[in-house]
Scaffold this motif. Structure first.
Motif, short mmCIF file in Angstrom:
data_model
loop_
_atom_site.label_atom_id
_atom_site.label_comp_id
_atom_site.label_asym_id
_atom_site.label_seq_id
_atom_site.Cartn_x
_atom_site.Cartn_y
_atom_site.Cartn_z
N GLY A 31 -8.34 9.67 3.79
CA GLY A 31 -8.21 8.27 3.47
C GLY A 31 -8.61 7.95 2.04
N CYS A 32 -8.97 6.68 1.83
CA CYS A 32 -9.24 6.20 0.48
C CYS A 32 -10.28 5.09 0.48
CB CYS A 32 -7.93 5.70 -0.13
SG CYS A 32 -7.28 4.27 0.75
N ALA A 33 -10.52 4.56 -0.69
CA ALA A 33 -11.54 3.53 -0.87
C ALA A 33 -11.21 2.22 -0.17
CB ALA A 33 -11.76 3.28 -2.36
N CYS A 34 -9.96 1.95 0.10
CA CYS A 34 -9.57 0.68 0.74
C CYS A 34 -9.93 0.64 2.23
CB CYS A 34 -8.07 0.46 0.61
SG CYS A 34 -7.54 0.13 -1.07
N LEU A 35 -10.14 1.81 2.82
CA LEU A 35 -10.37 1.88 4.26
C LEU A 35 -11.86 1.89 4.57
CD1 LEU A 35 -7.77 4.65 5.13
CD2 LEU A 35 -7.44 2.18 5.11
N SER A 36 -12.22 1.22 5.65
CA SER A 36 -13.62 1.24 6.12
C SER A 36 -13.92 2.63 6.68
CB SER A 36 -13.82 0.18 7.20
OG SER A 36 -13.08 0.53 8.35
N ASP A 37 -15.20 2.90 6.89
CA ASP A 37 -15.59 4.18 7.48
C ASP A 37 -14.94 4.37 8.84
OD1 ASP A 37 -17.14 4.87 5.29
OD2 ASP A 37 -19.00 4.15 6.19
N ALA A 38 -14.89 3.31 9.63
CA ALA A 38 -14.29 3.39 10.96
C ALA A 38 -12.79 3.70 10.85
CB ALA A 38 -14.50 2.09 11.72
N ARG A 39 -12.13 3.06 9.93
CA ARG A 39 -10.69 3.29 9.75
C ARG A 39 -10.42 4.70 9.23
NH1 ARG A 39 -5.88 0.31 8.22
NH2 ARG A 39 -4.32 1.74 9.02
N ARG A 40 -11.25 5.20 8.33
CA ARG A 40 -11.10 6.58 7.85
C ARG A 40 -11.30 7.58 8.98
NH1 ARG A 40 -13.21 4.61 3.06
NH2 ARG A 40 -15.35 5.10 3.61
N SER A 41 -12.26 7.31 9.85
CA SER A 41 -12.52 8.17 11.01
C SER A 41 -11.31 8.18 11.95
CB SER A 41 -13.76 7.69 11.74
OG SER A 41 -13.99 8.47 12.88
N GLU A 42 -10.76 7.01 12.19
CA GLU A 42 -9.56 6.90 13.03
C GLU A 42 -8.39 7.65 12.39
OE1 GLU A 42 -6.34 3.43 13.85
OE2 GLU A 42 -8.44 2.87 14.14
N LEU A 43 -8.26 7.53 11.10
CA LEU A 43 -7.19 8.21 10.38
C LEU A 43 -7.38 9.73 10.45
CD1 LEU A 43 -4.67 7.94 8.60
CD2 LEU A 43 -6.19 7.77 6.62
N ALA A 44 -8.61 10.20 10.37
CA ALA A 44 -8.88 11.64 10.48
C ALA A 44 -8.46 12.16 11.85
CB ALA A 44 -10.36 11.91 10.23
N THR A 45 -8.72 11.38 12.89
CA THR A 45 -8.31 11.77 14.24
C THR A 45 -6.79 11.82 14.35
OG1 THR A 45 -10.30 10.74 15.15
CG2 THR A 45 -8.49 11.13 16.68
#
Length: 62
Positions: A31-45
């Motif tokens: 992910g990137c700086a625009c995404l929250s930690d929760a959103r980055r975690s979801e994206l990693a999944t």
């Protein structure tokens, strides 16, 4: 922590505004700086699932 993997199509789809700015994604493993930690975690999944399935979205951005 700097990235160990290239930027994927799925990540660019999550933040199309900055698709041309590699530095925007560099500090994050997924992910990137625009995404929250929760959103980055979801994206990693989602990215891990896409890689397992051979989904083209898991491929490197050109």
């Amino acid at each position: 922590m700097p990235r160990s993997e290239p930027i994927t199509r799925l990540e660019v789809a999550a933040c199309p505004t900055h698709r041309m700015d590699v530095k925007h994604y560099a500090p994050y493993e997924v992910g990137c700086a625009c995404l929250s930690d929760a959103r980055r975690s979801e994206l990693a999944t989602r990215l891990a699932a896409a890689r397992r399935e051979g989904n083209p979205l898991a491929e490197m951005v050109e």
